[in-house]
Design a protein around this motif. Sequence first.
Motif, PDB file in Angstrom:
ATOM      1  N   SER A 134      -6.551   4.477  -7.077  1.00 34.81           N
ATOM      2  CA  SER A 134      -6.895   3.852  -8.354  1.00 34.81           C
ATOM      3  C   SER A 134      -8.153   2.991  -8.296  1.00 34.81           C
ATOM      4  O   SER A 134      -8.650   2.562  -9.337  1.00 34.81           O
ATOM      5  N   THR A 135      -8.679   2.735  -7.103  1.00 34.46           N
ATOM      6  CA  THR A 135      -9.888   1.910  -6.991  1.00 34.46           C
ATOM      7  C   THR A 135     -11.022   2.601  -6.242  1.00 34.46           C
ATOM      8  O   THR A 135     -12.177   2.185  -6.359  1.00 34.46           O
ATOM      9  N   ARG A 177     -12.153  -2.743 -13.336  1.00 33.72           N
ATOM     10  CA  ARG A 177     -12.160  -1.665 -12.342  1.00 33.72           C
ATOM     11  C   ARG A 177     -13.603  -1.303 -11.991  1.00 33.72           C
ATOM     12  O   ARG A 177     -14.466  -1.173 -12.867  1.00 33.72           O
ATOM     13  N   TYR A 188      -3.414  -9.454  -6.516  1.00 30.20           N
ATOM     14  CA  TYR A 188      -2.942  -8.465  -7.486  1.00 30.20           C
ATOM     15  C   TYR A 188      -1.481  -8.644  -7.908  1.00 30.20           C
ATOM     16  O   TYR A 188      -1.134  -8.422  -9.055  1.00 30.20           O
ATOM     17  N   ARG A 210     -19.077  -7.653  -5.640  1.00 29.49           N
ATOM     18  CA  ARG A 210     -17.796  -7.751  -6.344  1.00 29.49           C
ATOM     19  C   ARG A 210     -17.270  -9.186  -6.311  1.00 29.49           C
ATOM     20  O   ARG A 210     -16.680  -9.673  -7.274  1.00 29.49           O
ATOM     21  N   TRP A 238     -11.194   2.466  -3.100  1.00 29.25           N
ATOM     22  CA  TRP A 238     -11.360   1.609  -1.924  1.00 29.25           C
ATOM     23  C   TRP A 238     -10.486   2.140  -0.793  1.00 29.25           C
ATOM     24  O   TRP A 238      -9.278   2.020  -0.809  1.00 29.25           O
ATOM     25  N   PRO A 289     -11.247  -4.977  -4.380  1.00 29.44           N
ATOM     26  CA  PRO A 289     -11.433  -3.609  -4.879  1.00 29.44           C
ATOM     27  C   PRO A 289     -11.263  -3.526  -6.396  1.00 29.44           C
ATOM     28  O   PRO A 289     -11.710  -2.566  -7.018  1.00 29.44           O
ATOM     29  N   THR A 290     -10.613  -4.521  -6.982  1.00 29.05           N
ATOM     30  CA  THR A 290     -10.459  -4.628  -8.428  1.00 29.05           C
ATOM     31  C   THR A 290     -10.244  -6.100  -8.741  1.00 29.05           C
ATOM     32  O   THR A 290      -9.910  -6.891  -7.845  1.00 29.05           O
ATOM     33  N   PHE A 294      -3.679   1.828  -4.494  1.00 29.12           N
ATOM     34  CA  PHE A 294      -5.024   1.245  -4.546  1.00 29.12           C
ATOM     35  C   PHE A 294      -6.127   2.186  -4.058  1.00 29.12           C
ATOM     36  O   PHE A 294      -7.190   2.254  -4.683  1.00 29.12           O
TER      37      PHE A 294
END
Length: 592
Positions: free
Chosen positions: A462-463, A299, A342, A314, A465, A502-503, A459
Amino acid sequence: MRNILEAGKMKIVKAFSFLLSFFIISSVFGPLFLSPAAAAENSGEESARVLKATWGASGGDWGFPSPLTFYPRGPGYVMTSFCFDSLVWPEETGNFTGLLASSWENSPDGLTWTFHLRENVTWHDGEPFTADDVTFTYDYIQGKAAISPIGAGWYNTAVIESVEALDDYTVRITLNQPYAPFMQQVAAVIPIMPEHIWKDVSDPTKYMEDEAAIGTGPFILEDYNKDQQSYKYSANENYFLGKPAIDTLIFVKSTDPVISLKVGDVDEASLTLDQVQALDDSENMKVIEGPGYWVYRLRFNIPANTILENTEIRKAIYHSLDCEEIQNKVLHGGGIAGNSGYVPPYSVWYNPNVTQYAYDPAAAEKILDEAGYDEVGSDGIRLTPDGEKLEFQLLYSSDQQSQRIAELVQSYLKDVGIGVVLKPGDTKTVDGLVNAGNFDLAIYSHGTSTDPARMLNSFPTSTGWNNTEFVSLANQQMSTIDEEERRELVDRMQVLIAENVPTIPLLYRNVYSACNQDKFDGFFYTPGGVGGGVPTEYNKLVFIYGEWNGQSTASAGNDTASSMDSPSMNAPGILTALMAFAAVFMLYRLKR
């Protein structure tokens, strides 16, 4: 002389009378006086069906098990689900069966859902359950979402326009827009609460009295010990689906679940593949395997770190990681490498046509050079244009698997010139730091839902983004009733995830459970999980339809009855007969 003989006869008669009385009493009450072990075996405690389980070293305290106080991870919800029921619930096939609702229907436009409730259902305190409890619950949780983060983060009440009781056992739920995963994410998740207990509770986050755990569920909370990290439940004998197959369910923390299983401290445990293999000599253990919707991902703190905010950086990090090797070294075949879109390949929503990031250190180094990090210090770590080290702190939970992953990530990134400082912590500490934004990188592990509404739509939160196209697709797919149209939207969401990184999903871990079959049999993994996607063997229906293989109260009684026919139990009776014969014979001789 005659007096002496008469006195002797009287002493012998008294002696034999005493012995005769003793053996007669022994023949009747022998099991009580002569067999204390047998008496203990027939006690209520010995015959009780007690099952002890553990979630292993990942943690034991998941919060007080009521709808708005549990710790907002999967285990916390599961602990609560034992006491509380939702309208519907997933069974072993993943299809929904009625719990508090016996049947239901929805309108063609997807806006109206009507649930017909079970009659004669009672709360644990004996009060009747009615439609008013359902309307109260939905309104209460929606109103308390700002107070309890569980209400806002776990239960999706934002799509609900109104909930009304048409009569005592009929409820109509009207949505403000069609919501494709309504059954999976709302009806099968929100636990119904008793109005008569909660109506005057202004702050549910502080309400942890015994009454706060009263529900309609198959188990009644007997004890929750935060310090010992344990839970104890007793069977709800009046449960509407039937009394559970066990009398007592206990969860305890174990630092080594394999040893706990082998020595009998617990009867069931959630395990990794390595731990399963360590049980190979335990013949009484039944092991089951479930789909690994449990992800370990890297993350990024995108909003707060200007370097990691750069998509190209990234991508460089992704190319520097060999996810297949990480899976092999950490899980040893007990999972699969992560997917850049994902969604795991075994999901029905998986899109294989997304950008892939092969392990390619040379490609990673080229991206870093072009981004302006081409100067390398004497320690091999790249420098920023300001002369600072290109170095990040990596936060991770201190369980064995997360630690190994963190060490491998550190090694891979060092190979391309990125420094990593490891920072371990327990699960709750890591959760707190990540939620507060106090991190650079984090190894984050959690269960995911099989439905994209929960798997992907989170997302932006949680990111960090915030991609406007992704958010638009997320909103569209939730309200699209046609499954093929929805699939096209979800495919495009996965394309965006893979392109923007983003992850990084490092790997998906399979889930395993081992249970002592001498105690209980019937655990299964629910396709799609429970509670909106928790991949666990603790679907509460397990304890309704499972089979107890230990000694029951009835069998204990039968064992006692049959053992009364054995020579050992009848020995006092035989001895009594022999002594009675001997007494008569001696008296006859004395008379002569």
